[in-house]
Each structure stands twice: as C-alpha cells, then as structure tokens.
Design a protein around this motif. Structure first.
Motif, PDB file in Angstrom:
ATOM      1  N   GLY A   1       1.088  -0.453   2.642  1.00 34.31           N
ATOM      2  CA  GLY A   1       2.346  -0.920   3.230  1.00 34.31           C
ATOM      3  C   GLY A   1       3.533  -0.134   2.711  1.00 34.31           C
ATOM      4  O   GLY A   1       4.427   0.238   3.481  1.00 34.31           O
ATOM      5  N   PHE A   2       3.552   0.135   1.410  1.00 30.79           N
ATOM      6  CA  PHE A   2       4.632   0.935   0.832  1.00 30.79           C
ATOM      7  C   PHE A   2       4.665   2.326   1.466  1.00 30.79           C
ATOM      8  O   PHE A   2       5.730   2.877   1.735  1.00 30.79           O
ATOM      9  CB  PHE A   2       4.452   1.061  -0.684  1.00 30.79           C
ATOM     10  CG  PHE A   2       4.784  -0.177  -1.465  1.00 30.79           C
ATOM     11  CD1 PHE A   2       5.856  -0.982  -1.106  1.00 30.79           C
ATOM     12  CD2 PHE A   2       4.026  -0.533  -2.577  1.00 30.79           C
ATOM     13  CE1 PHE A   2       6.163  -2.130  -1.835  1.00 30.79           C
ATOM     14  CE2 PHE A   2       4.325  -1.672  -3.307  1.00 30.79           C
ATOM     15  CZ  PHE A   2       5.401  -2.471  -2.936  1.00 30.79           C
ATOM     16  N   CYS A   3       3.492   2.870   1.692  1.00 36.80           N
ATOM     17  CA  CYS A   3       3.401   4.192   2.320  1.00 36.80           C
ATOM     18  C   CYS A   3       4.047   4.177   3.704  1.00 36.80           C
ATOM     19  O   CYS A   3       4.812   5.079   4.055  1.00 36.80           O
ATOM     20  CB  CYS A   3       1.934   4.610   2.407  1.00 36.80           C
ATOM     21  SG  CYS A   3       1.658   6.236   3.130  1.00 36.80           S
ATOM     22  N   LYS A   4       3.760   3.150   4.486  1.00 37.46           N
ATOM     23  CA  LYS A   4       4.322   3.037   5.834  1.00 37.46           C
ATOM     24  C   LYS A   4       5.836   2.893   5.814  1.00 37.46           C
ATOM     25  O   LYS A   4       6.517   3.277   6.771  1.00 37.46           O
ATOM     26  CB  LYS A   4       3.690   1.846   6.559  1.00 37.46           C
ATOM     27  CG  LYS A   4       2.209   2.031   6.885  1.00 37.46           C
ATOM     28  CD  LYS A   4       1.636   0.788   7.547  1.00 37.46           C
ATOM     29  CE  LYS A   4       0.147   0.948   7.838  1.00 37.46           C
ATOM     30  NZ  LYS A   4      -0.420  -0.288   8.434  1.00 37.46           N
ATOM     31  N   GLU A   5       6.380   2.318   4.729  1.00 40.51           N
ATOM     32  CA  GLU A   5       7.822   2.121   4.637  1.00 40.51           C
ATOM     33  C   GLU A   5       8.544   3.333   4.060  1.00 40.51           C
ATOM     34  O   GLU A   5       9.751   3.303   3.843  1.00 40.51           O
ATOM     35  CB  GLU A   5       8.126   0.883   3.786  1.00 40.51           C
ATOM     36  CG  GLU A   5       7.599  -0.418   4.351  1.00 40.51           C
ATOM     37  CD  GLU A   5       8.153  -0.752   5.724  1.00 40.51           C
ATOM     38  OE1 GLU A   5       9.159  -0.137   6.132  1.00 40.51           O
ATOM     39  OE2 GLU A   5       7.574  -1.621   6.410  1.00 40.51           O
ATOM     40  N   GLY A   6       7.812   4.411   3.794  1.00 38.83           N
ATOM     41  CA  GLY A   6       8.449   5.651   3.365  1.00 38.83           C
ATOM     42  C   GLY A   6       8.562   5.859   1.879  1.00 38.83           C
ATOM     43  O   GLY A   6       9.306   6.732   1.416  1.00 38.83           O
ATOM     44  N   VAL A   7       7.841   5.057   1.081  1.00 37.31           N
ATOM     45  CA  VAL A   7       7.834   5.265  -0.368  1.00 37.31           C
ATOM     46  C   VAL A   7       7.115   6.577  -0.668  1.00 37.31           C
ATOM     47  O   VAL A   7       6.038   6.844  -0.126  1.00 37.31           O
ATOM     48  CB  VAL A   7       7.124   4.091  -1.083  1.00 37.31           C
ATOM     49  CG1 VAL A   7       7.036   4.352  -2.583  1.00 37.31           C
ATOM     50  CG2 VAL A   7       7.867   2.777  -0.810  1.00 37.31           C
ATOM     51  N   ASN A   8       7.696   7.395  -1.531  1.00 37.04           N
ATOM     52  CA  ASN A   8       7.125   8.709  -1.827  1.00 37.04           C
ATOM     53  C   ASN A   8       6.163   8.705  -3.008  1.00 37.04           C
ATOM     54  O   ASN A   8       5.287   9.564  -3.106  1.00 37.04           O
ATOM     55  CB  ASN A   8       8.237   9.713  -2.107  1.00 37.04           C
ATOM     56  CG  ASN A   8       9.238   9.811  -0.973  1.00 37.04           C
ATOM     57  OD1 ASN A   8      10.346   9.297  -1.067  1.00 37.04           O
ATOM     58  ND2 ASN A   8       8.857  10.455   0.124  1.00 37.04           N
ATOM     59  N   GLY A   9       6.369   7.763  -3.921  1.00 38.88           N
ATOM     60  CA  GLY A   9       5.517   7.732  -5.102  1.00 38.88           C
ATOM     61  C   GLY A   9       5.326   6.324  -5.630  1.00 38.88           C
ATOM     62  O   GLY A   9       6.181   5.459  -5.457  1.00 38.88           O
ATOM     63  N   LEU A  10       4.190   6.099  -6.283  1.00 40.73           N
ATOM     64  CA  LEU A  10       3.934   4.843  -6.982  1.00 40.73           C
ATOM     65  C   LEU A  10       3.596   5.162  -8.433  1.00 40.73           C
ATOM     66  O   LEU A  10       2.745   6.027  -8.708  1.00 40.73           O
ATOM     67  CB  LEU A  10       2.777   4.081  -6.337  1.00 40.73           C
ATOM     68  CG  LEU A  10       3.065   3.399  -5.001  1.00 40.73           C
ATOM     69  CD1 LEU A  10       1.792   2.749  -4.463  1.00 40.73           C
ATOM     70  CD2 LEU A  10       4.165   2.349  -5.134  1.00 40.73           C
ATOM     71  N   VAL A  11       4.277   4.485  -9.343  1.00 40.73           N
ATOM     72  CA  VAL A  11       4.021   4.664 -10.769  1.00 40.73           C
ATOM     73  C   VAL A  11       3.208   3.466 -11.233  1.00 40.73           C
ATOM     74  O   VAL A  11       3.661   2.318 -11.172  1.00 40.73           O
ATOM     75  CB  VAL A  11       5.341   4.754 -11.569  1.00 40.73           C
ATOM     76  CG1 VAL A  11       5.039   5.036 -13.042  1.00 40.73           C
ATOM     77  CG2 VAL A  11       6.244   5.843 -10.991  1.00 40.73           C
ATOM     78  N   LEU A  12       1.974   3.724 -11.683  1.00 40.92           N
ATOM     79  CA  LEU A  12       1.045   2.676 -12.086  1.00 40.92           C
ATOM     80  C   LEU A  12       0.735   2.816 -13.575  1.00 40.92           C
ATOM     81  O   LEU A  12       0.129   3.785 -13.982  1.00 40.92           O
ATOM     82  CB  LEU A  12      -0.267   2.785 -11.287  1.00 40.92           C
ATOM     83  CG  LEU A  12      -0.160   2.881  -9.757  1.00 40.92           C
ATOM     84  CD1 LEU A  12      -1.557   2.900  -9.147  1.00 40.92           C
ATOM     85  CD2 LEU A  12       0.661   1.773  -9.169  1.00 40.92           C
ATOM     86  N   PHE A  13       1.164   1.867 -14.402  1.00 41.20           N
ATOM     87  CA  PHE A  13       1.913   0.665 -14.091  1.00 41.20           C
ATOM     88  C   PHE A  13       3.078   0.557 -15.051  1.00 41.20           C
ATOM     89  O   PHE A  13       3.115   1.220 -16.083  1.00 41.20           O
ATOM     90  CB  PHE A  13       1.025  -0.564 -14.226  1.00 41.20           C
ATOM     91  CG  PHE A  13      -0.065  -0.646 -13.200  1.00 41.20           C
ATOM     92  CD1 PHE A  13       0.230  -1.014 -11.896  1.00 41.20           C
ATOM     93  CD2 PHE A  13      -1.373  -0.344 -13.531  1.00 41.20           C
ATOM     94  CE1 PHE A  13      -0.768  -1.096 -10.942  1.00 41.20           C
ATOM     95  CE2 PHE A  13      -2.370  -0.415 -12.581  1.00 41.20           C
ATOM     96  CZ  PHE A  13      -2.072  -0.797 -11.274  1.00 41.20           C
ATOM     97  N   ASN A  14       3.994  -0.351 -14.728  1.00 40.06           N
ATOM     98  CA  ASN A  14       5.125  -0.588 -15.607  1.00 40.06           C
ATOM     99  C   ASN A  14       4.667  -1.324 -16.868  1.00 40.06           C
ATOM    100  O   ASN A  14       3.795  -2.183 -16.809  1.00 40.06           O
ATOM    101  CB  ASN A  14       6.173  -1.438 -14.874  1.00 40.06           C
ATOM    102  CG  ASN A  14       7.573  -1.216 -15.394  1.00 40.06           C
ATOM    103  OD1 ASN A  14       7.766  -0.863 -16.553  1.00 40.06           O
ATOM    104  ND2 ASN A  14       8.559  -1.422 -14.541  1.00 40.06           N
TER     105      ASN A  14
END
Length: 325
Positions: free
Chosen positions: A184-197
């Motif tokens: 879903g994040f990908c579809k909304e245009g998020v460029n990166g995911l940092v795993l994890f905080n």
C-alpha cells in the motif's frame, strides 16, 4: 578494489552505510566526522513535532501576564516554533554546504498538518530527501487494526501530495499485515521503508514506583526482525528501496542485510558505543568480504537470499523452533 556504490530513493551513495538520525547527526562537527569516517549518507537528527510544540508552549508560560492575556500570546508561540524550525533549517543548509554525501532531513510526525510546512522549508534548504518517523498506536479499544492501517496509508498519500522530494517511512512492524501495508505504501508513492525504528521502551522503577525508560541503545543481536522482513519484502516490492535499521553493529551485519535485499543500512548505536572508527571498520569489512568472494559490485549479491529469489524461501517465515533430530 570492489565498488560499494549503491542507490537509495534515487540518491547515489558511495557505500550502503548511512548514519541514522540521532546524537551523531545533530551538529555540523559530528556530521563532518561521519563523512570523514566513510559514511555513504547521513540522516539528520529528527525534529520532533511534539517537542517543538511543548517547548514553545513552555516558553509562553514564562512571558509576562499582560502578554499571556493579549492577542499576541498565540503569535508568540508561533514565533517560538519558528525558532526551533529555523535552527533545523540552518543545520540542513550548513550540512549541504560542507558535506559531499547526501543529507536526509528527518521529522517525527505527530500532527498531520504542522509538519507539511517543515517539509517545504527543508526542501528549500537543500535536503536531498526526507525520512519520516511514523508510529501509530492503536491504544484505544475503538481503534481497529484496519483503522490504524488506513490512517497510515492516508498519511503516506498526504506526504506525496505536499512534496516531490523522495521520502522514506521509518516504521515498526506492529501492523496487521506488514506485507500488505508495504504494498500500500508503494502505491501511495513512498520511495523507501526503513525497517525498523528503535522506539522508546517504557519501564517501571519498582523502588520509586515511577514510569521510566529502558536503555535506548541497541545490541549487536537485535537485527533479526529487520533481516527477516527485508528478505520477505525486498524482492516482492521492487518499487520501494529498503533500509535496514536496528542492531547493525558490524560489516558482517551490513553484508547480511544486503544479501537479504537492503539497499542501505542505518547505523547509530554501534558508533555511539565505539566511536566514528566503527563506520570505517564496517566499510572495510564489506570490502574485504567482497574481495574474498569475488564480488565486484554490491548489485551482484544484493537480494541473493531474499525469499523470492530462493528455491525454498520458507525459512524466512519460520517463527517456531524446530526440534533437532
């Protein structure tokens, strides 16, 4: 000599070791030391919306009674908020002037409106990208997992509408389906995911009978969940770049994360514990391993052990120990 060059959110980095948001990236002198030690990029210490709001309100209580009762009171709070944001904007500008590596601004978001003004100013100051700390907690019985997920996706959509800067979300893994929401994040245009905080962990002091904080630094064996989920998601969601965070304390762990599919790794605790030389040692460790294995570039082994690239990737889904026969 192996080429450690990589890309993250469209940025070119000389190596995959990024100094994470924290004390090491809060002032220009430390930022310069990060680059000199070999870091591929830096994420500036987060500006916390709730802290800015709290400090501004606290300052307003110290002004005279007349001002507090006047129409200027609200304006004073706004001026105080502006002061904190001005300081952060100055750090971005100075970092861009004195560093040759990418500079990523970071915001700990609590309000879906205030931070949008920050983003505009950070871009004007020259930030190469944004990292947004987002961690909704469904602490009320009426807040379903579906609602938490929906709010997260709406947040991502709003970010994409207000800026064209590349941005990543630094998240936790307490979603009903991390795989689904990542898509879903990908579809909304998020460029990166940092795993994890590495979130604040509350504790209780039984002698004082007060709530306190657990130690904030991570340990070298704390990377397992990041490794698992990057391996599960990286080859499946190709339009998002994954950054590994939490427990990255050595070049060996950096290599593991890249084999799982990470584009970069974020380091903080290891450098706080052992000094800036840790960054140099990590870079050297990755180079030595690549030399020994015959790899010329990072791309040659990135994602080699991601679930989708393995004949039997079920190992990454295992959550229970199996009896040794």
């Amino acid at each position: 000599m192996p080429d450690l060059k990589t890309t993250f959110m469209g940025l070119t980095l000389k190596n995959p070791i990024v100094v994470a948001s924290g004390p090491l990236t809060a002032d220009i002198n430390s930022l310069i030391k990060c680059e000199q030690a070999g870091a591929g990029a830096v994420v500036l210490k987060s500006i916390f919306e709730d802290t800015v709001n709290y400090e501004s309100s606290k300052q307003s209580t110290n002004i005279g009674d007349y001002i507090k009762e006047s129409d200027f009171s609200a304006s004073y709070v706004d001026l105080e908020k502006g002061h904190y944001v001005d300081q952060y904007v100055s750090l971005i500008s100075e970092a861009k002037a004195k560093l040759s590596i990418p500079v990523i601004a970071s915001i700990h978001c609590t309000n879906t409106n205030t931070w949008t003004e920050y983003v505009k100013r950070f871009k004007a100051a020259g930030a190469d990208a944004l990292e947004l700390n987002y961690y909704p907690i469904g602490s009320h019985i009426s807040k379903t997992g579906e609602k938490v997920d929906k709010e997260a996706l709406e947040f991502a959509k709003k970010v994409r509408k207000v800026t064209d800067l590349p941005f990543s979300l630094k998240i936790g893994y307490e979603y009903s389906s991390l795989s689904s929401i990542s898509h879903g994040f990908c579809k909304e245009g998020v460029n990166g995911l940092v795993l994890f905080n590495n979130f604040f962990h509350p504790d209780i002091n039984i002698e004082k009978e007060t709530v306190c904080a657990m130690p904030g630094l991570t340990h070298a064996d704390a990377y397992s969940e990041s490794l698992r989920w990057i391996a599960l998601l990286s080859a499946d969601i190709k339009d998002i770049d994954f950054a590994a965070s939490t427990g990255v304390h050595s070049g060996e762990t950096v290599i593991k994360m890249i084999l799982a599919g990470a584009k970069v790794t974020e380091v903080c605790s290891a450098v706080l514990k052992n000094g800036f030389g840790t960054i140099t040692e990590m870079v050297s460790g990755v180079e030595s391993w690549m030399d020994r294995k015959g790899y010329k570039t990072i791309d040659e082994f990135r994602g080699k052990l991601a679930q989708k690239n393995m004949l039997d990737g079920a190992y990454w889904e295992r959550t229970q120990y199996m009896k040794n026969l």
